[in-house]
Enzyme design. Structure first.
Site, PDB file in Angstrom:
ATOM      1  CG  ASP A   6      -1.928   1.105   1.228  1.00 59.81           C
ATOM      2  OD1 ASP A   6      -1.545   2.282   1.032  1.00 59.81           O
ATOM      3  OD2 ASP A   6      -3.108   0.809   1.444  1.00 59.81           O
ATOM      4  CB  ILE A   7       1.058   4.183  -2.217  1.00 61.63           C
ATOM      5  CG1 ILE A   7       2.201   5.058  -2.686  1.00 61.63           C
ATOM      6  CG2 ILE A   7      -0.199   4.963  -1.970  1.00 61.63           C
ATOM      7  CD1 ILE A   7       3.307   4.310  -3.372  1.00 61.63           C
ATOM      8  CG  ASN A  36     -11.469   0.308   5.149  1.00 58.97           C
ATOM      9  OD1 ASN A  36     -11.638  -0.055   6.304  1.00 58.97           O
ATOM     10  ND2 ASN A  36     -10.358   0.901   4.747  1.00 58.97           N
ATOM     11  CD  GLN A  38     -14.707  -0.382  -1.167  1.00 61.65           C
ATOM     12  OE1 GLN A  38     -15.785  -0.659  -0.651  1.00 61.65           O
ATOM     13  NE2 GLN A  38     -14.253  -0.988  -2.246  1.00 61.65           N
ATOM     14  CG  HIS A  67      -8.673  -2.468  -1.297  1.00 61.52           C
ATOM     15  ND1 HIS A  67      -9.771  -1.832  -1.833  1.00 61.52           N
ATOM     16  CD2 HIS A  67      -8.191  -1.635  -0.340  1.00 61.52           C
ATOM     17  CE1 HIS A  67      -9.939  -0.660  -1.232  1.00 61.52           C
ATOM     18  NE2 HIS A  67      -8.994  -0.530  -0.305  1.00 61.52           N
ATOM     19  CG  HIS A  75      -6.170  -2.079   3.989  1.00 66.00           C
ATOM     20  ND1 HIS A  75      -5.366  -1.058   3.559  1.00 66.00           N
ATOM     21  CD2 HIS A  75      -7.413  -1.807   3.506  1.00 66.00           C
ATOM     22  CE1 HIS A  75      -6.076  -0.194   2.856  1.00 66.00           C
ATOM     23  NE2 HIS A  75      -7.330  -0.636   2.805  1.00 66.00           N
TER      24      HIS A  75
END
Length: 145
Positions: A34-35, A91, A98, A104, A106
């Site tokens: 994740d960025i 989320n 979200q 997705h 996490h």
């Protein structure tokens, strides 16, 4: 790779139109950093099928895409001896936080009590009687198929 959407950022990552720091990929899923890196090693797992969130999943989708969570979680833990735990977040919908409307998951490594992550625990147990709990349970049961 089925059902990908043209303007979805995660679909673009799947198609390699946008680069990502990939940690795992096969025909079913792609997992990448994740960025935001909530903590070092924060990974997202996305299905290679455009599903908005868990409300879109069939049982077959869940079996196909969610099976990789333990494998990737174990690799994250093994990657750093300082990792003490892991939060798994989904989320599901805008109201739940979200941001990208492509399903997705996490995986957020936890390094200790002072790692900057604060997951609230809210307890409303005092507001429920045994009958109220049973009513909620029964209502949910009615919608299972």
């Amino acid at each position: 790779m089925s059902n990908l959407v043209q303007d979805c950022i995660f679909c673009k990552i799947i198609r390699n139109e946008i680069s990502a720091y990939t940690v795992f990929e096969n025909d079913d899923v792609k997992a990448f950093l994740d960025i935001s890196q909530v903590t070092k090693g924060h990974v997202l797992i996305i299905p290679k099928k455009h599903l908005i969130n868990f409300f879109d999943y069939s049982q077959e989708d869940a079996a196909k895409y969610l099976q990789y969570i333990p494998k990737i979680a174990q690799a994250i833990k093994a990657s750093d001896k300082n990792i003490k735990g892991l939060n798994v977040f989904v989320n599901n919908g805008e109201i739940a936080g979200q941001v990208v409307m492509h399903s997705h998951i996490h995986l957020v490594p936890r390094y200790g009590e002072n790692d900057g992550v604060n997951v609230p625990h809210i307890n409303h147990a005092a507001e429920y009687t045994p009958e109220a709990y049973q009513e909620v349970a029964n209502t949910i049961k009615q919608h299972l198929s």
